[in-house]
Design a protein around this motif. Sequence first.
Motif, short mmCIF file in Angstrom:
data_model
loop_
_atom_site.label_atom_id
_atom_site.label_comp_id
_atom_site.label_asym_id
_atom_site.label_seq_id
_atom_site.Cartn_x
_atom_site.Cartn_y
_atom_site.Cartn_z
N ALA A 1 0.83 -1.21 0.00
CA ALA A 1 0.00 0.00 0.00
C ALA A 1 0.86 1.25 0.00
CB ALA A 1 -0.93 -0.01 1.21
N ASN A 2 1.99 1.22 0.69
CA ASN A 2 2.89 2.37 0.69
C ASN A 2 3.47 2.62 -0.69
OD1 ASN A 2 3.97 0.99 3.78
ND2 ASN A 2 2.55 2.71 3.57
N VAL A 3 3.86 1.56 -1.37
CA VAL A 3 4.41 1.72 -2.72
C VAL A 3 3.33 2.24 -3.67
CG1 VAL A 3 5.53 0.51 -4.63
CG2 VAL A 3 6.08 -0.11 -2.27
N ARG A 4 2.09 1.76 -3.50
CA ARG A 4 1.00 2.25 -4.34
C ARG A 4 0.77 3.74 -4.12
NH1 ARG A 4 -2.62 -0.74 -2.53
NH2 ARG A 4 -2.60 -2.42 -4.09
N SER A 5 0.87 4.19 -2.87
CA SER A 5 0.69 5.62 -2.59
C SER A 5 1.81 6.45 -3.21
CB SER A 5 0.65 5.85 -1.08
OG SER A 5 -0.42 5.13 -0.49
N ILE A 6 3.02 5.93 -3.18
CA ILE A 6 4.14 6.66 -3.78
C ILE A 6 3.95 6.78 -5.28
CG2 ILE A 6 6.62 6.58 -4.19
CD1 ILE A 6 6.93 5.20 -1.48
N LEU A 7 3.50 5.69 -5.92
CA LEU A 7 3.26 5.75 -7.36
C LEU A 7 2.11 6.69 -7.69
CD1 LEU A 7 3.71 1.96 -8.24
CD2 LEU A 7 5.24 3.84 -8.87
N ALA A 8 1.10 6.71 -6.83
CA ALA A 8 -0.04 7.60 -7.09
C ALA A 8 0.36 9.06 -6.97
CB ALA A 8 -1.18 7.27 -6.12
N ALA A 9 1.27 9.37 -6.05
CA ALA A 9 1.71 10.76 -5.89
C ALA A 9 2.50 11.22 -7.09
CB ALA A 9 2.54 10.90 -4.62
N GLY A 10 3.22 10.31 -7.72
CA GLY A 10 3.96 10.66 -8.93
C GLY A 10 5.02 11.71 -8.67
N ALA A 11 5.10 12.66 -9.59
CA ALA A 11 6.12 13.70 -9.48
C ALA A 11 5.82 14.69 -8.38
CB ALA A 11 6.27 14.43 -10.82
N GLY A 12 4.60 14.66 -7.84
CA GLY A 12 4.26 15.61 -6.79
C GLY A 12 4.83 15.26 -5.44
N ALA A 13 5.41 14.08 -5.29
CA ALA A 13 5.98 13.70 -4.00
C ALA A 13 7.24 14.52 -3.73
CB ALA A 13 6.32 12.21 -3.99
N PRO A 14 7.35 15.04 -2.54
CA PRO A 14 8.55 15.85 -2.23
C PRO A 14 9.80 14.99 -2.26
CG PRO A 14 7.29 15.42 -0.24
CD PRO A 14 6.45 14.92 -1.38
N GLN A 15 10.89 15.63 -2.62
CA GLN A 15 12.18 14.95 -2.68
C GLN A 15 13.12 15.59 -1.66
OE1 GLN A 15 12.65 12.30 -4.54
NE2 GLN A 15 10.67 12.43 -5.58
N PRO A 16 13.15 15.06 -0.46
CA PRO A 16 14.02 15.66 0.57
C PRO A 16 15.49 15.55 0.17
CG PRO A 16 12.46 14.10 1.54
CD PRO A 16 12.39 13.92 0.07
N ARG A 17 16.21 16.54 0.54
CA ARG A 17 17.64 16.56 0.28
C ARG A 17 18.37 16.83 1.60
NH1 ARG A 17 16.02 14.67 -3.62
NH2 ARG A 17 16.40 15.18 -5.81
N PRO A 18 19.56 16.34 1.73
CA PRO A 18 20.31 16.65 2.96
C PRO A 18 20.61 18.12 3.07
CG PRO A 18 21.71 15.56 1.34
CD PRO A 18 20.30 15.46 0.82
N ALA A 19 20.77 18.57 4.28
CA ALA A 19 21.03 19.99 4.52
C ALA A 19 22.35 20.39 3.88
CB ALA A 19 21.07 20.26 6.02
N GLY A 20 22.33 21.56 3.26
CA GLY A 20 23.53 22.06 2.62
C GLY A 20 24.34 22.94 3.56
N ASP A 21 25.22 23.73 2.96
CA ASP A 21 26.04 24.63 3.75
C ASP A 21 25.21 25.81 4.26
OD1 ASP A 21 28.18 22.99 3.20
OD2 ASP A 21 28.79 24.14 1.43
N ALA A 22 25.65 26.36 5.35
CA ALA A 22 24.95 27.51 5.92
C ALA A 22 25.06 28.72 4.98
CB ALA A 22 25.53 27.85 7.29
N LEU A 23 23.95 29.45 4.87
CA LEU A 23 23.92 30.63 4.01
C LEU A 23 24.48 31.81 4.79
CD1 LEU A 23 23.10 31.97 1.36
CD2 LEU A 23 20.83 32.37 2.34
N ILE A 24 25.58 32.32 4.34
CA ILE A 24 26.24 33.44 5.00
C ILE A 24 26.29 34.61 4.02
CG2 ILE A 24 28.36 34.25 6.10
CD1 ILE A 24 28.96 31.38 6.87
#
Length: 314
Positions: A264-287
Amino acid sequence: KGGVVANVVIPTPDYVRFAAHYGFAPDFCHANDPQSKGVVENLVGYAQRDLAVPLLTEAAIAGTTVDVHAANAAARVWCREVNARVHSEICAVPNGKLDEERELLSPLPSLRLEIGPPPVTRKVDRLSCVRFASARYSVPVRLIGATVTLVQTEGRLVVVEPATGEVVAEHDLGQPGTASVLDEHYGGARPAPHRGPRPRTTVEQQFCALGPEAEAFLVGAAAIGNARLGSELEILLALGAAHGTELLVAALTRAVAFRRFRAANVRSILAAGAGAPQPRPAGDALIRDLPTAPTRSLDAYAIRTPAADTQVPS
């Protein structure tokens, strides 16, 4: 030496056997008696001053190292040189005196003396080990099935290949029941056991054929105790037929990353398609450099009391 009694040296039993085997009588020097051992000490000092010091000095100047082979070669040349000239103490040439002494020397025994425990032979088992004193010792794997010689010396066990005389392994003597295994005898450390999926049914083979992402999903689903995993594989394959293999593999990768191991989780991911957020690791601090603004001293905002002679207009 085995001990000293009344300033008389008592040799060890092995040294007595050595002297008896080669047919000579040892004549030990007395302790603290320069008259009896000064000749030996002077000879050692002479070799150090006339051979070792010049050899090491020349090597240090040239920036090279002196190994045992170079030292032995230099010692042979030095011996030929010093033994061919007249000695100041005996007033004779040492080589000539040696020729005279050869008439009194007896030939060496035909058998070599063996000191210490006698060597034993063992056959290398299929685990590339040999047994000695109820302990196991490893040898190189190329010797499996061969017979080797074990020599016990100074608390160590030396394994020798009889055909070549090469020392193939050395181990510290272990207690009975222990094992001494060296990784280099097996070409490196033992690899970790593989506990990956082994598909048997057609459905399992089709699912694992999707790649390592599918295997990771399978292992993770088993780890959380998904008892319906066997039947859900067919559902996942049906989702792959409907959405495509590439999208299914991407959904499985996302499910593994977020630890969602049900169909069911995989089905939900496929249903979300490209709208699923893509988390990324934190980058460098903005200074960023903030703009500067003109400032005034706090004295400019101080409340001042008018002077007494100042007239205040009505």
